[in-house]
Design a protein around this motif. Structure first.
Motif, mmCIF file in Angstrom:
data_model
loop_
_atom_site.group_PDB
_atom_site.id
_atom_site.type_symbol
_atom_site.label_atom_id
_atom_site.label_comp_id
_atom_site.label_asym_id
_atom_site.label_seq_id
_atom_site.Cartn_x
_atom_site.Cartn_y
_atom_site.Cartn_z
ATOM 1 N N PRO A 286 0.846 -1.088 0.119
ATOM 2 C CA PRO A 286 0.053 -0.105 0.099
ATOM 3 C C PRO A 286 1.066 1.109 -0.092
ATOM 4 C CG PRO A 286 -0.657 -1.435 1.804
ATOM 5 C CD PRO A 286 0.561 -1.946 1.303
ATOM 6 N N ILE A 287 0.452 2.236 -0.495
ATOM 7 C CA ILE A 287 1.151 3.711 -0.863
ATOM 8 C C ILE A 287 0.619 4.370 0.590
ATOM 9 C CG2 ILE A 287 1.549 5.533 -2.093
ATOM 10 C CD1 ILE A 287 1.364 3.863 -4.599
ATOM 11 N N HIS A 288 1.501 4.968 1.301
ATOM 12 C CA HIS A 288 1.183 5.727 2.490
ATOM 13 C C HIS A 288 1.657 6.755 2.567
ATOM 14 C CE1 HIS A 288 -0.241 1.970 4.362
ATOM 15 N NE2 HIS A 288 0.893 1.284 4.274
ATOM 16 N N SER A 289 1.219 7.641 1.470
ATOM 17 C CA SER A 289 1.910 9.266 1.379
ATOM 18 C C SER A 289 0.767 9.873 2.370
ATOM 19 C CB SER A 289 1.792 9.531 0.046
ATOM 20 O OG SER A 289 2.545 10.915 -0.040
ATOM 21 N N SER A 290 1.166 10.378 3.424
ATOM 22 C CA SER A 290 0.204 10.948 4.150
ATOM 23 C C SER A 290 0.609 12.755 4.367
ATOM 24 C CB SER A 290 0.486 10.520 5.538
ATOM 25 O OG SER A 290 1.721 10.438 6.166
ATOM 26 N N ILE A 291 1.208 13.093 3.224
ATOM 27 C CA ILE A 291 1.496 14.478 3.135
ATOM 28 C C ILE A 291 0.747 14.940 1.736
ATOM 29 C CG2 ILE A 291 3.158 14.630 4.813
ATOM 30 C CD1 ILE A 291 5.029 14.399 2.369
ATOM 31 N N TYR A 292 0.770 16.147 1.625
ATOM 32 C CA TYR A 292 0.279 16.928 0.237
ATOM 33 C C TYR A 292 1.301 17.677 -0.343
ATOM 34 C CZ TYR A 292 -1.081 20.432 3.751
ATOM 35 O OH TYR A 292 -1.333 21.274 4.776
ATOM 36 N N TRP A 293 1.206 18.134 -1.625
ATOM 37 C CA TRP A 293 2.595 18.501 -2.388
ATOM 38 C C TRP A 293 3.148 19.655 -1.679
ATOM 39 C CZ3 TRP A 293 6.666 17.909 -4.813
ATOM 40 C CH2 TRP A 293 7.265 19.160 -5.395
ATOM 41 N N ASN A 294 2.201 20.622 -0.978
ATOM 42 C CA ASN A 294 2.592 22.214 -0.530
ATOM 43 C C ASN A 294 2.678 21.932 0.959
ATOM 44 O OD1 ASN A 294 -0.216 22.233 -0.458
ATOM 45 N ND2 ASN A 294 -0.508 24.336 -1.183
#
Length: 161
Positions: free
Chosen positions: A59-67
């Motif tokens: 699973p991809i766990h990117s818990s942040i956003y670009w900015n």
């Protein structure tokens, strides 16, 4: 000669790197092994636009956003023995935090202790007999080869976010 204590650190984000740094400062006491599921350090600070499952089936766990910027100033986020660059603003971008963690791992020579693309399938205590010390059985799966191995440790530090 005293036997080294084998320590498993699960995760190479901020907490895992910090644990590894302090353990590796006493290599006459600890035999350190860090397992990271992804292919890089940084944990939650690694940004990805992708969602769902990665090419290895994780699973991809990117818990942040670009900015994203931190909601704490760098002065309270830094590790005590490794300050953020003074020229950076107090509220950091996620890219700066990630670079800081990569620099921290390089500065303390931690990369050689990290086994990337390694997922932990299970951790369980093994009962000692006749007052023998407790060991931990850790099943590690290599994401590339799909092979698993069973390893024994004296201690396990879980730093998986």
């Amino acid at each position: 000669m005293r036997k080294l204590l084998r320590v498993c650190v699960i995760g190479a984000g901020a907490a895992g790197l910090s644990a590894a740094r302090h353990l590796t400062s006493e290599l006459d006491v600890f035999d350190v092994h860090v397992f990271e599921q992804s292919s890089r350090v940084g944990g939650t600070w690694v940004y990805s636009e992708n969602t769902g499952i990665d090419e290895r089936g994780f699973p991809i766990h990117s818990s942040i956003y670009w900015n994203l910027r931190t909601n704490l100033p760098k002065e309270v986020m830094a590790f005590p023995d490794f300050p953020f660059p003074s020229e950076w603003n107090s509220y950091l971008s996620h890219q700066q935090v990630l670079k800081y963690l990569q620099d921290y791992a390089s500065h303390f020579d931690l990369y050689k202790y990290i086994q990337f693309n390694s997922s932990i399938n299970s951790v369980r205590p093994l009962e000692g007999k006749d007052n023998q010390k407790l060991l931990w059985e850790v099943v590690v799966r290599d994401a590339d080869t799909k092979e698993s191995q069973i390893l024994l440790f004296d201690a396990v530090i879980v730093c998986n976010g």
